[in-house]
Scaffold this active site. Structure first.
Site, PDB file in Angstrom:
ATOM      1  N   LYS A   1      -2.859   9.193  -2.851  1.00  0.00           N
ATOM      2  CA  LYS A   1      -1.517   8.728  -2.582  1.00  0.00           C
ATOM      3  C   LYS A   1      -1.136   9.062  -1.158  1.00  0.00           C
ATOM      4  O   LYS A   1      -0.568   8.181  -0.246  1.00  0.00           O
ATOM      5  CB  LYS A   1      -0.315   9.217  -3.613  1.00  0.00           C
ATOM      6  CG  LYS A   1       0.946   8.401  -3.791  1.00  0.00           C
ATOM      7  CD  LYS A   1       1.554   8.860  -4.804  1.00  0.00           C
ATOM      8  CE  LYS A   1       1.174   8.256  -6.270  1.00  0.00           C
ATOM      9  NZ  LYS A   1       2.085   8.783  -7.506  1.00  0.00           N
TER      10      LYS A   1
ATOM     11  N   ASN B   1      14.425   5.077 -13.178  1.00  0.00           N
ATOM     12  CA  ASN B   1      13.067   6.221 -13.438  1.00  0.00           C
ATOM     13  C   ASN B   1      13.912   7.484 -13.854  1.00  0.00           C
ATOM     14  O   ASN B   1      15.018   7.779 -13.795  1.00  0.00           O
ATOM     15  CB  ASN B   1      12.400   6.444 -12.306  1.00  0.00           C
ATOM     16  CG  ASN B   1      11.592   5.452 -11.820  1.00  0.00           C
ATOM     17  OD1 ASN B   1      10.931   4.980 -12.496  1.00  0.00           O
ATOM     18  ND2 ASN B   1      11.653   4.836 -10.587  1.00  0.00           N
TER      19      ASN B   1
HETATM   20  N1  CTP Z   1       8.254   6.113  -2.590  1.00  0.00           N
HETATM   21  C1  CTP Z   1       8.874   5.155  -1.977  1.00  0.00           C
HETATM   22  N2  CTP Z   1       9.344   4.086  -2.059  1.00  0.00           N
HETATM   23  C2  CTP Z   1       8.953   3.534  -3.033  1.00  0.00           C
HETATM   24  C3  CTP Z   1       7.950   4.165  -3.986  1.00  0.00           C
HETATM   25  C4  CTP Z   1       7.763   5.526  -4.117  1.00  0.00           C
HETATM   26  O1  CTP Z   1       9.493   6.026  -0.984  1.00  0.00           O
HETATM   27  N3  CTP Z   1       9.223   2.179  -3.520  1.00  0.00           N
HETATM   28  C5  CTP Z   1       7.868   7.501  -2.411  1.00  0.00           C
HETATM   29  C6  CTP Z   1       8.487   8.614  -3.535  1.00  0.00           C
HETATM   30  O2  CTP Z   1       9.924   8.926  -3.057  1.00  0.00           O
HETATM   31  C7  CTP Z   1       7.496   9.763  -3.460  1.00  0.00           C
HETATM   32  C8  CTP Z   1       6.047   8.960  -3.226  1.00  0.00           C
HETATM   33  O3  CTP Z   1       6.440   7.496  -2.658  1.00  0.00           O
HETATM   34  O4  CTP Z   1       7.622  10.377  -2.293  1.00  0.00           O
HETATM   35  C9  CTP Z   1       5.508   8.778  -4.357  1.00  0.00           C
HETATM   36  O5  CTP Z   1       6.013   8.162  -5.139  1.00  0.00           O
HETATM   37  P1  CTP Z   1       5.380   7.650  -6.674  1.00  0.00           P
HETATM   38  O6  CTP Z   1       6.400   6.690  -7.454  1.00  0.00           O
HETATM   39  O7  CTP Z   1       4.796   8.698  -7.398  1.00  0.00           O
HETATM   40  O8  CTP Z   1       4.194   6.591  -5.976  1.00  0.00           O
HETATM   41  P2  CTP Z   1       3.735   5.256  -5.985  1.00  0.00           P
HETATM   42  O9  CTP Z   1       3.239   5.162  -4.728  1.00  0.00           O
HETATM   43  O10 CTP Z   1       5.186   4.457  -6.766  1.00  0.00           O
HETATM   44  O11 CTP Z   1       2.815   5.079  -7.014  1.00  0.00           O
HETATM   45  P3  CTP Z   1       2.756   4.922  -8.739  1.00  0.00           P
HETATM   46  O12 CTP Z   1       3.691   4.739  -9.209  1.00  0.00           O
HETATM   47  O13 CTP Z   1       1.499   4.088  -8.861  1.00  0.00           O
HETATM   48  O14 CTP Z   1       2.107   6.364  -9.186  1.00  0.00           O
END
Ligand code: CTP
Length: 401
Positions: A341, A215
């Site tokens: 979220k 990412n």
């Molecule tokens: N996060 C995590 N573990 C994952 C994915 C996300 O701990 N496998 C945590 C990130 O560190 C952040 C939060 O969840 O604090 C939101 O992450 P984000 O990537 O924005 O959310 P997702 O739940 O993955 O949603 P999307 O990608 O669909 O927006």
């Protein structure tokens, strides 16, 4: 600590430089202090002038450098009093063994020692720098203990290679570390006694020996949160994907994949008071990456991806979870998506930002979301935003006790 008893922020710092080879590091220190918006008044001892010139320090600080008790241009002969009154803090870096001994005994035989004696309530911080034998000498150790008893903050020293060719304790802390310590020394310790676990940076999911999925994330925000938490007195552990940042005074654990990050978090989460997930974790991984480099041909390549575990949601669902904080970078419908979220992952606090400025910048704009609603924070440096986030969090911790 109540707001009334909070230390005043430092705007004017008096940097005293004494004689030692580490005096050259004072040049970088002035640059870093000025970058923080601080006014720096440099005062040098005669011995310091043998190691670095007042001209250099004057050019960097933009102010005349003072070296002589008897040759002040201020007219009333009270430079030592006036300078001590004008400063919000006095930092002696490097502080030689001799100068430390003078401080302990209240000697006042040059401008810098006289300022220190006349400082009144002005906080004094010293960064010792000397040879390992000089540092370990019982006389120096007695003097350092006395400085601490006198309420003087001793920063460092560090251990490592020394100019004399020996190795051991006595190196002056690096300027960046000193800067952090100075700022930390003035932050209210609202997170003292709290253990905080932070994830930062991006994970990397291997496709083959040389390629992978990751990412966009510089790790800057996660390390800013770690720094701010440490400044506020917390015991911080940061688990990070590849970044160029150093977690000064924090325990740093480096990981690569989402799975490794999950394992590291789960092995450390027991006993943590707060978990802050700043990492950009890959949502999908390749279950069996090719150990060799995949050779290209004309056919399409299909990758089989499987979802990763959500680390934050996993921690938040533990029977007795730490206070969990999430981050959400959204490209649209910021508040709705972020709040969704927060609710899905059952988080008491989430920091949301709109992806509009790209990644890796020094500034950001955040909105904090909690059960009370949305709390927008104005655009600021990531470190400043981290401090505001933690101030908000500490109030929430107070109310959930
Ligand atoms: N996060 C995590 N573990 C994952 C994915 C996300 O701990 N496998 C945590 C990130 O560190 C952040 C939060 O969840 O604090 C939101 O992450 P984000 O990537 O924005 O959310 P997702 O739940 O993955 O949603 P999307 O990608 O669909 O927006």
């Amino acid at each position: 600590m109540s707001a009334a008893s909070s230390p005043t922020p430092i705007k004017n710092i008096l940097l005293g430089i004494t004689g030692g080879i580490a005096a050259y590091k004072a040049a970088e220190l002035v640059r870093l202090l000025m970058k923080q918006g601080l006014q720096v008044q440099v005062v040098m001892t005669q011995a310091a002038c043998q190691f670095i010139t007042p001209t250099t320090m004057q050019a960097l600080s933009g102010k005349p450098v003072l070296t002589d008790l008897w040759n002040q241009d201020n007219g009333n002969g009270m430079a030592h009093i006036n300078l001590a009154r004008a400063a919000d803090a006095i930092l002696i870096a490097p502080a030689s063994a001799n100068f430390i001994a003078k401080l302990v005994h209240g000697a006042a035989d040059d401008l810098l020692s006289t300022i220190c004696l006349a400082r009144g309530e002005c906080p004094l911080l010293v960064a010792p720098a000397m040879n390992v034998e000089m540092w370990q000498n019982p006389a120096t150790q007695r003097n350092i203990a006395q400085l601490r008893l006198d309420g003087i903050t001793v920063l460092g020293p560090d251990s490592g290679d020394q100019a004399c060719g020996e190795t051991g304790m006595g190196r002056m802390l690096e300027p960046a570390m000193l800067l952090q310590d100075i700022i930390a020394s003035r932050q209210p310790k609202i997170l003292a006694g709290k253990k905080i676990l932070i994830t930062a940076g991006a994970t990397y999911e291997a496709i083959d020996a040389v390629r992978g999925i990751t990412n966009l994330s510089s790790g800057k925000m996660g390390f800013a949160v770690a720094q701010a938490a440490q400044e506020m007195g917390a015991e911080v552990t940061i688990i990070s994907g590849a970044t160029c940042f150093d977690a000064m005074h924090c325990t740093k654990i480096s990981v690569t994949s989402a799975r490794q990050m999950l394992d590291a978090v789960m092995s450390l989460v027991a006993g943590q008071d707060v978990f802050i997930a700043v990492a950009a974790v890959a949502d999908y991984t390749i279950p069996a990456p090719n150990p060799q480099k995949i050779k290209k041909n004309d056919a399409n390549l299909t990758l089989q991806l499987t979802p990763t575990f959500d680390i934050l949601a996993t921690v938040a669902a533990l029977p007795n979870p730490p206070f969990c904080v999430g981050f959400a970078a959204e490209s649209e419908n910021l508040l709705q998506n972020a709040e969704q979220k927060r609710r899905n992952k059952k988080l008491p606090l989430l920091a949301a930002n709109l992806i509009q400025d790209g990644f890796g910048g020094d500034d950001n704009e955040l909105t904090l979301l909690d059960d009370a609603g949305a709390h927008p924070l104005l655009r600021a440096s990531k470190l400043e935003l981290a401090r505001q986030l933690l101030q908000h969090l500490s109030k929430q911790l107070e109310t959930t006790k």
